[in-house]
Design an enzyme around this catalytic site. Sequence first.
Site, mmCIF file in Angstrom:
data_model
loop_
_atom_site.group_PDB
_atom_site.id
_atom_site.type_symbol
_atom_site.label_atom_id
_atom_site.label_comp_id
_atom_site.label_asym_id
_atom_site.label_seq_id
_atom_site.Cartn_x
_atom_site.Cartn_y
_atom_site.Cartn_z
ATOM 1 N N ASP A 11 -6.981 -11.264 2.274
ATOM 2 C CA ASP A 11 -6.246 -10.587 1.208
ATOM 3 C C ASP A 11 -5.279 -9.645 1.912
ATOM 4 O OD1 ASP A 11 -5.360 -8.894 -0.781
ATOM 5 O OD2 ASP A 11 -7.300 -7.936 -1.128
ATOM 6 N N LYS A 72 4.658 -5.313 2.070
ATOM 7 C CA LYS A 72 4.497 -6.300 0.992
ATOM 8 C C LYS A 72 5.516 -6.076 -0.129
ATOM 9 C CE LYS A 72 0.720 -8.241 -1.796
ATOM 10 N NZ LYS A 72 -0.741 -8.223 -1.969
ATOM 11 N N GLU A 177 -3.768 -13.841 -6.252
ATOM 12 C CA GLU A 177 -4.879 -12.869 -6.203
ATOM 13 C C GLU A 177 -5.837 -12.979 -7.399
ATOM 14 O OE1 GLU A 177 -2.612 -9.328 -5.519
ATOM 15 O OE2 GLU A 177 -2.128 -9.947 -3.478
ATOM 16 N N ASP A 205 -6.557 -5.577 -12.137
ATOM 17 C CA ASP A 205 -6.487 -5.237 -10.712
ATOM 18 C C ASP A 205 -5.719 -3.926 -10.535
ATOM 19 O OD1 ASP A 205 -6.031 -5.043 -8.010
ATOM 20 O OD2 ASP A 205 -5.345 -7.099 -7.740
#
Length: 620
Positions: A11, A72, A177, A205
Site C-alpha cells: 500500500d 503521491k 485501495e 477510508d
Amino acid sequence: MAKNGVAVGIDLGTTYSCVGVWQHDRVEIIANDQGNRTTPSCVAFTDTERFIGDAAKNQSALNPTSTIFDAKRLIGRRFSDSTVQSDMKLWPFKVVGDFGDKPKIVVNYRGVEKEFSPEELSSMVLNKMKDVAEEYLGKEVKDVVITVPAHFNDSQRQATKDAAKIAGLDVLRVLVEPTAAAVAYGLEHKLTSNPMAQKNVLIFDLGGGTFDVSLLKIRKDNIEVQATAGNTHLGGEDFDNRLLNHFVEEFKRKHKKDICRNAKSLRRLKIACEKAKRVLSYNNKTTIDVDALYEGIDYSAKITRARFENLNMDLFLSCIETVKKCLEDARMDKSKVHDIVLVGGSTRIPKVQQLLQQFFDREELCKNINPDEAVAYGAAVEAAILSGEDNQIIKNLMLLDVTPLSLGIAVEGGAMSVIIPRNTTIPNSVEKQFSTAEDDQTSATIAVFEGERTRITDNSLLGHFELSDLPPGPRGSAQISVMFTIDANGVLSVFAENKATGVRNSIKIIRRGTLKEDEIERMIKEAEQFKIEDEEFTRKNNAMLAFKDCIYKMRDFFKRNNKLEASVKKMIKYSFEDAIEWLDANKNAEVYEYEFKKKQFEAICNHLVAGIADLKIEEV
Ligand code: AMP
C-alpha cells in the site's frame, strides 16, 4: 509459485506505506527496521546522505526543504494541474515544471541541487518497502501487487507502475485501495458460492491527509467500484491542526504570548497534539506536556474527548455528507449497504465510528483488521492469489467463511427442515426443536441434508444417525432437540437429544471440498428453476400434515372422553384407521384431495358427537 521469489502487497500511501505477505496460510504485515508496521512515505536528502521512511520523517524539522512527502499527490499529474499548483503552496520543498509539463521536485543532495520526478521519489519508498520485506523474508522480492486510490486516472496508475519498475519490482496488478480493503475482509469470497448473490460494500477510508469513500458492488469474483467521493485534503492532520489552534489560543490567554511566531515551537506542539488525539481514541481525557515550549515556558494542558470532538465536529459531519453524496451518486439507499469497512488510522476516532453507526442505523462496522493495514493486507492476499502457489488454500479459507448451501434434516413427508440457512457466516451453532411423527415412536432417524430444495430427495444426503430409546407415547409427545454446529474449518457436528430422558447421539460431517464450486452453482440455479415445483410440494405437504394433525387430535379428543358409547367408540376407531390408511396409500395426493378428506373426516366426527350432551368438537 511467484515467477521470481516471493510476491508481496504494498500500500503506497500518501503519508504512510505498508507491506504485507501471505505466509503460513495468513497475511503477515511486515514491520520495518524501527519495528513500525507502517513506514512514512517520506524521502530526505542531506549533504551526506539520503534517508527514507522513519529516518527521513524524524529529521524533517531540521531539513524541511529537502524532506519530501506527498509525492503521491504529484504522481502522474501535470505541473500545470490546478491541484498541483494549490498543493505546492503548502509544501516547504520546491516543485518546478519541466519542458513536458511534468512536475519535478528540487532538493539539495550532497551539496548539489537535484531534481527528481514523483515516480523516482515513490520508487525510493517502494524500494524501502521491498528491503523491509526482503530483510524479514530472507528472500528476494520481485513481484508486487500495488494499490492506488479508486479515483486515480490512467496516467496516475501508469506512473505508479513506473515507480515500481524503477524500484526493480514487477507489478502483478495495480489494485484500487477500496477493492484491496474488501479483499482483506474476504467480502468477495463469501459470495463465490452463489453466482446470483451481490453485496454492496461501503469503504470509508479516512487517513492522515485524504478521505475516500467508495461504494463497491461485489458479485462472484468481481468487484466493481460503483461510485467514489472524498476530499483529497481531509484527514488526521486536520484534526491535529484543530487541536493545535486550540492550544495556541489557550497559550495566548494564559501567557499572553503567540507560539506561532516560532516554527519549531509550533511543530513540537503539533507532535504533542497528534499524540493526544490518538490517546483520546481510547481515553476520555489526556494531558499534553511540552517542556520549554516557548521562551522557556513549560506547557501542560488538559483536553477531553468531548472537547476534541467539539473542535472537529464540522469536519466529522462533512465526512458523513460525503458518504451521502457517494450513495446519491450510486443511486443507492443506505439500507441497501451490506457492509461498512473502516480503513485509515483516523477511523479509530470513536465519534467518526459513532456518526457512521448512527447514519446507517446499525451497530456493526467491519474493523477487525487494523485500519492502517487493511489495504496492504488485501494487496498481499491478491499477490498470493496471482502468484499461484497458495491459490487453493486462500480460496478454501475464504469460502469457508459462509455456508455455501443450506443445511437441515429430513422431516415428515420428506421435506427438508432448514437449520442453518445458506450464506450463514461460520463458525456458527443453531438449535431447533422437533417431535415424534408417529404414536409410540421409540427411535428417530436424523438424516442430514445439504441443498436449497424443499424435498430431501432433491438435496444431498451428508449423513444420518439414529436416536433410539425415546419414551413411547402419542405422536408429538417426545421432543427432540437438534443442534447443528459448524466450526471455523467447515466441520459440521449434528447433535440430537431427548431432554426428558437424556438420550443423545451425534455425528460429525467433514464438508471441506465435498462439493465443487460448479456443483454448488448448479444446485442454487436448480432451486431457482424449480421454485414453483417446490412451492407446490410444500403446499401438498402442508395439506397432508394438516389432515394428519386433525386425525390425531380428533382421536385424542375422543380418547379423553369417557361419555361415549362402545358402538360410537368403535366407529371412531374405524374412521381413524380408515383415514390413516388413506393417508398411507396417498402420499402424493393433490392439495384439494387432502382438504376434501379432512373435511369429510371432520364431518363424520361431528356427526358422531351430535346428540352427546356437553360435547363440542371445537374443544379439540
Ligand atoms: P493512515 O494514513 O491511514 O496511516 O492514517 C494515519 C492517520 O491516522 C494519522 O493522522 C494518525 O494521526 C491517525 N491515527 C492513527 N491512530 C489513531 C488513533 N488511535 N486515533 C486517531 N487517529 C489516529
